[in-house]
Design a protein around this motif. Structure first.
Motif: not given
Length: 357
Positions: A287-301
């Motif tokens: 309802i344009d009020l609460v947000y949940l976020r997640t992500g993944v990045g910076n992949f390194q060998n």
């Protein structure tokens, strides 16, 4: 004596970084701003459309409907280093907007023990002083819609970099960024951000007397002053995103970015010409009020002791609240990779100034 030598070695290392042309100058400008973006692993180049677009993609500033301000604070390395950010953006008319952003990454109250021992070898703790090392980035942004192509906009950043190491050395740097965004059909968005397109130059001024005190404190240290020029090579970020709405109250936005450096390094895709590092982020809204976020990045060998390589990555999580033009966001990130317990808590605030009308 141990602290004395440690400080001397640290300062010599900092000053000597300008001896050759460096590819990693001004790395503090790559950390990122806004807890909402950090919670999505910085995968926001295509959809950033608020005051924080001055950093992520200035083309997004044209989406501002009123003046906005943003603030952020984060601490790194067990609160030794502080990272602060403030920004202001405003629309000029229906086709263009401007913005200004300020970033500071610094370590304060460092003990200066270069005068701890006098010429006679006597130790006097009253001769200990403190100093700060700080990096500043000031960004001036301008964006405009392309009237001939519906949904297309572009933006330009002019950056001023100021770096200070107490009374020992300081530098000025200048550079340009360029970004574009395009909103296509069915809410698909695309973006491109070219950082340091002219290469960013830093010119250092070194206090010769202070440098002599440092180098003279270490036996066999070269007394010659280092070169005083650094260059930051261009970087490219390419992104796409889409938002879905479910039953009017629920939204899900997915974003995918490719971060390109023109060098060979430990990124998951790397050649002698360029290295590519992907980032993926999601934001669930209610309802344009609460947000949940997640992500993944910076992949390194990462190379291990036995010469094998392990793939590491950086997970991120976040939460946000919006109420009548007031945005409060939090992100929980690992500044290294998932195998190290170096987590950072990031808080940011954004205000739509129309709420005070």
């Amino acid at each position: 004596m141990k602290n004395y030598v440690l400080v001397c070695l640290t300062l010599v290392s900092l000053l000597s970084t300008a001896q050759t042309t460096r590819k990693y100058s001004n790395e503090f400008m790559n950390i990122g701003v806004d807890a909402a973006a950090l919670g999505m692993s910085n995968a926001v180049v295509s959809q950033s459309g608020d005051v924080n677009s001055g950093y992520w993609n200035p083309a997004g500033l044209v989406n501002l409907e009123s003046n906005q301000i943003a603030l952020m604070h984060s601490s790194y390395f067990a609160n030794i280093a502080n990272y602060n950010y403030a920004a202001f953006g405003m629309p000029l008319d229906k086709q263009s907007s401007i913005g200004v952003s300020l970033i500071r990454f610094g370590v304060d109250d460092i003990l200066d023990t270069t005068q701890l021992i006098d010429d006679q070898g006597n130790i006097n703790f009253d001769r200990i002083n403190t100093f700060s090392t700080a990096d500043y980035g000031l960004i001036f942004s301008y964006s405009r819609k392309v009237l001939l192509v519906d949904g297309l906009s572009y933006g330009v950043n002019a950056k001023v970099i100021r770096r200070i190491i107490g009374d020992f050395a300081n530098s000025w740097g200048f550079g340009l960024d360029f970004g574009i965004q395009y909103q296509g059909k069915n809410d698909w968005k695309f973006g491109l951000m070219a950082r340091d397109i002219t290469t960013t130059y830093n010119a250092w001024t070194i206090n010769e007397d202070k440098f002599a005190q440092i180098s003279g404190a270490i036996d066999g240290q070269n007394q010659e002053l280092p070169e005083t020029t650094e260059i930051t090579i261009p970087k490219l970020q390419i992104g796409m995103s889409k938002k879905w709405t479910f039953h009017y109250d629920y939204t899900l936005e997915g974003a995918f970015n490719l971060n390109v450096r023109f060098e060979e390094n430990n990124d998951i895709f790397s050649t002698s010409f360029a290295s590519i590092n992907p980032a993926l982020g999601f934001e669930f809204g209610y309802i344009d009020l609460v947000y949940l976020r997640t992500g993944v990045g910076n992949f390194q060998n990462e190379l291990q002791i036995d010469n094998s390589e392990d793939l590491t990555f950086q997970p991120t999580f976040g939460v946000g609240f919006k109420y009548k033009g007031i945005y409060i966001d939090y992100a929980f990130t690992d500044i290294g990779d998932q195998s190290a317990a170096l987590y950072s808590n990031v808080f940011s605030l954004k205000l739509d100034l129309s709420i005070f009308r």
